[in-house]
Design an enzyme around this catalytic site. Structure first.
Site, PDB file in Angstrom:
ATOM      1  N   LYS A   1      25.882 -37.954  41.070  1.00 16.42           N
ATOM      2  CA  LYS A   1      26.366 -36.673  40.555  1.00 16.42           C
ATOM      3  C   LYS A   1      27.081 -35.875  41.636  1.00 16.42           C
ATOM      4  CE  LYS A   1      23.368 -35.897  36.602  1.00 16.42           C
ATOM      5  NZ  LYS A   1      22.447 -35.017  35.927  1.00 16.42           N
TER       6      LYS A   1
ATOM      7  N   LYS B   1      27.553 -46.258  31.284  1.00 20.88           N
ATOM      8  CA  LYS B   1      26.647 -45.777  30.236  1.00 20.88           C
ATOM      9  C   LYS B   1      27.246 -44.561  29.536  1.00 20.88           C
ATOM     10  CE  LYS B   1      24.064 -42.494  32.943  1.00 20.88           C
ATOM     11  NZ  LYS B   1      22.878 -41.789  33.301  1.00 20.88           N
TER      12      LYS B   1
ATOM     13  N   LYS C   1      26.593 -37.556  29.155  1.00 20.97           N
ATOM     14  CA  LYS C   1      27.147 -36.215  28.989  1.00 20.97           C
ATOM     15  C   LYS C   1      28.068 -35.856  30.135  1.00 20.97           C
ATOM     16  CE  LYS C   1      22.880 -34.925  28.278  1.00 20.97           C
ATOM     17  NZ  LYS C   1      21.583 -34.411  27.824  1.00 20.97           N
TER      18      LYS C   1
HETATM   19  P1  TYM Z   1      18.953 -36.464  29.973  1.00 22.81           P
HETATM   20  O1  TYM Z   1      19.002 -35.129  29.348  1.00 22.81           O
HETATM   21  O2  TYM Z   1      20.108 -36.894  30.830  1.00 22.81           O
HETATM   22  O3  TYM Z   1      18.775 -37.570  28.869  1.00 22.81           O
HETATM   23  C1  TYM Z   1      17.749 -37.485  27.888  1.00 22.81           C
HETATM   24  C2  TYM Z   1      17.178 -38.859  27.611  1.00 22.81           C
HETATM   25  O4  TYM Z   1      18.193 -39.736  27.127  1.00 22.81           O
HETATM   26  C3  TYM Z   1      18.198 -40.933  27.901  1.00 22.81           C
HETATM   27  N1  TYM Z   1      19.584 -41.438  27.967  1.00 22.81           N
HETATM   28  C4  TYM Z   1      19.974 -42.666  27.575  1.00 22.81           C
HETATM   29  N2  TYM Z   1      19.291 -43.687  27.050  1.00 22.81           N
HETATM   30  C5  TYM Z   1      19.990 -44.802  26.748  1.00 22.81           C
HETATM   31  N3  TYM Z   1      21.331 -44.927  26.952  1.00 22.81           N
HETATM   32  C6  TYM Z   1      22.054 -43.910  27.470  1.00 22.81           C
HETATM   33  N4  TYM Z   1      23.370 -44.043  27.634  1.00 22.81           N
HETATM   34  C7  TYM Z   1      21.371 -42.712  27.811  1.00 22.81           C
HETATM   35  N5  TYM Z   1      21.764 -41.531  28.334  1.00 22.81           N
HETATM   36  C8  TYM Z   1      20.663 -40.766  28.422  1.00 22.81           C
HETATM   37  C9  TYM Z   1      17.680 -40.505  29.263  1.00 22.81           C
HETATM   38  O5  TYM Z   1      17.190 -41.592  29.997  1.00 22.81           O
HETATM   39  C10 TYM Z   1      16.616 -39.523  28.879  1.00 22.81           C
HETATM   40  O6  TYM Z   1      15.410 -40.174  28.547  1.00 22.81           O
HETATM   41  N6  TYM Z   1      15.883 -35.843  33.885  1.00 22.81           N
HETATM   42  C11 TYM Z   1      15.934 -36.040  32.439  1.00 22.81           C
HETATM   43  C12 TYM Z   1      15.266 -34.919  31.663  1.00 22.81           C
HETATM   44  C13 TYM Z   1      13.867 -34.623  32.101  1.00 22.81           C
HETATM   45  C14 TYM Z   1      12.728 -35.438  31.840  1.00 22.81           C
HETATM   46  C15 TYM Z   1      11.623 -34.705  32.397  1.00 22.81           C
HETATM   47  C16 TYM Z   1      12.521 -36.654  31.197  1.00 22.81           C
HETATM   48  C17 TYM Z   1      13.447 -33.525  32.770  1.00 22.81           C
HETATM   49  N7  TYM Z   1      12.105 -33.565  32.952  1.00 22.81           N
HETATM   50  C18 TYM Z   1      10.339 -35.232  32.325  1.00 22.81           C
HETATM   51  C19 TYM Z   1      11.223 -37.161  31.130  1.00 22.81           C
HETATM   52  C20 TYM Z   1      10.137 -36.449  31.691  1.00 22.81           C
HETATM   53  C21 TYM Z   1      17.390 -36.078  32.009  1.00 22.81           C
HETATM   54  O7  TYM Z   1      18.255 -35.537  32.670  1.00 22.81           O
HETATM   55  O8  TYM Z   1      17.589 -36.644  30.788  1.00 22.81           O
END
Ligand code: TYM
Length: 331
Positions: free
Chosen positions: A112, A195, A198
């Site tokens: 990032k 992948k 966002k």
């Molecule tokens: P975030 O908001 O980027 O994504 C949310 C969830 O979606 C999954 N994901 C995907 N899975 C499959 N293919 C993809 N292309 C794809 N893009 C996103 C992510 O793996 C995620 O599960 N850091 C985390 C948010 C967070 C979190 C937590 C998660 C904050 N605290 C505690 C678990 C436990 C994040 O930025 O996810």
């Protein structure tokens, strides 16, 4: 009951198909046999610049989408991260247990910050995985259903839990990642080696589930494939076709082999048509439910208030225990 926890960041107007297949859809069955905590990581969103008014809207819209995807407020605790201030309290303690070198090895920060921010990347973006560890450990969650991109953050979380337990006595559960291999990494439609994301996908590569169905159908029909004509699953040689098969298999419940068999003699247009149909169907119902909840408002606010209260009661007890163990003077 074992506990499960996962959050999503409210960094776009809509969650995308990767979030849905890799995460939200995995959350739904887990709520039946787990004490489930699901929520919106609005503090994490602040690691990059956000418009305040937009952030508030996106947070509410994200919460609505959890419910639209099937998270049931009767079964699960649904909450907004900033409504539970104990997360940031625990995050400080865990930050003091994290080596600088260890934090510096987190690849998502490197990706990032390399993508344009460089030296301007915030310290918050750097410490983001520590706040994520706090999100998980504060509820003593046993399992964390996420996509593949969160695996390294889960490893840090496990490491911090063990380190704390070792130093101060058994306190935290060392959580297990729950990553479903087949959907852990949904590809970008326009650049299927990457992948769906966002922050890095172009508009053509990402299916935002709250978009008009016709926009998404168009994107699927323009998905990048390859110059062959044969429909088969080969992630290396045919990442675009493999991604479409993965999406179709996940949304219909039909194994990939059976899909490949059923498309024998047919072309990429047929495959895309089938994907567009099922995304339209699933997305249509999701969109209607989410937009209804957003429009109506008060039901959602009630759910989030009740969720925050339940979450806080558990989080506050963990922080009290941790403060005591590390030697902070009680008030
Ligand atoms: P975030 O908001 O980027 O994504 C949310 C969830 O979606 C999954 N994901 C995907 N899975 C499959 N293919 C993809 N292309 C794809 N893009 C996103 C992510 O793996 C995620 O599960 N850091 C985390 C948010 C967070 C979190 C937590 C998660 C904050 N605290 C505690 C678990 C436990 C994040 O930025 O996810």
């Amino acid at each position: 009951k074992p506990r499960v926890l996962s959050l999503v960041q409210p960094t776009a107007a809509s969650l995308h198909l990767g979030n849905y297949l890799g995460a939200l859809r995995q959350w739904v069955p887990l709520q039946d046999d787990h004490d489930a905590f699901y929520g919106v990581a609005d503090l994490h969103a602040l690691t990059v610049e956000q418009d305040p008014k937009e952030l508030r809207q996106r947070t509410l819209r994200s919460a609505a989408q959890l419910i639209a995807a099937g998270v049931d407020p009767e079964k699960s605790t649904i909450f907004i991260q900033s409504h539970v201030p104990e997360h940031t309290q625990l995050s400080w303690i865990l930050g003091c247990l994290t080596g600088f070198g260890q934090a510096n090895r987190m690849t998502q920060f490197k990706d990032k910050s390399a993508r344009g921010l460089g030296d301007q990347a915030s310290v918050g973006l750097f410490t983001y995985p520590i706040l994520m560890a706090a999100d998980i450990l504060i509820y003593k969650a046993d399992r964390v259903p996420v996509g593949e991109d969160q695996r390294q953050h889960l490893e840090l979380t496990r490491d911090l839990a063990s380190r704390f337990n070792h130093r101060y006595g058994r306190t935290f559960v060392v959580p297990e990642p729950h990553i479903v291999a087949s959907v852990g990494r949904i590809g970008d439609l326009a650049d299927p080696v990457g992948k769906m994301s966002k922050s890095s996908s172009s508009p053509a590569g990402i299916i935002e589930l709250l978009d008009e169905p016709k926009i998404n159908i168009k994107k699927i029909k323009s998905a990048v494939t390859d110059s062959e004509r044969e429909i088969r699953y080969d992630l290396e040689a045919k990442p675009g076709v493999a991604n479409l098969l993965t999406i179709l298999s996940a949304l219909t419940g039909t194994p990939i082999d059976a899909l490949v068999e059923s498309f024998r003699g047919l072309g990429y247009g047929d495959l895309k048509g089938a994907v567009a149909d099922v995304v339209g169907e699933v997305g249509g119902a999701y969109r209607e439910r989410a937009l209804g909840l957003i429009e109506e408002g008060t039901e959602l606010e009630g759910i989030l208030a009740a969720g925050a209260e339940r979450a806080r009661s558990i989080a506050a007890a963990t922080v009290a225990e941790v403060y005591d163990k590390v030697g902070l003077l009680p008030r």
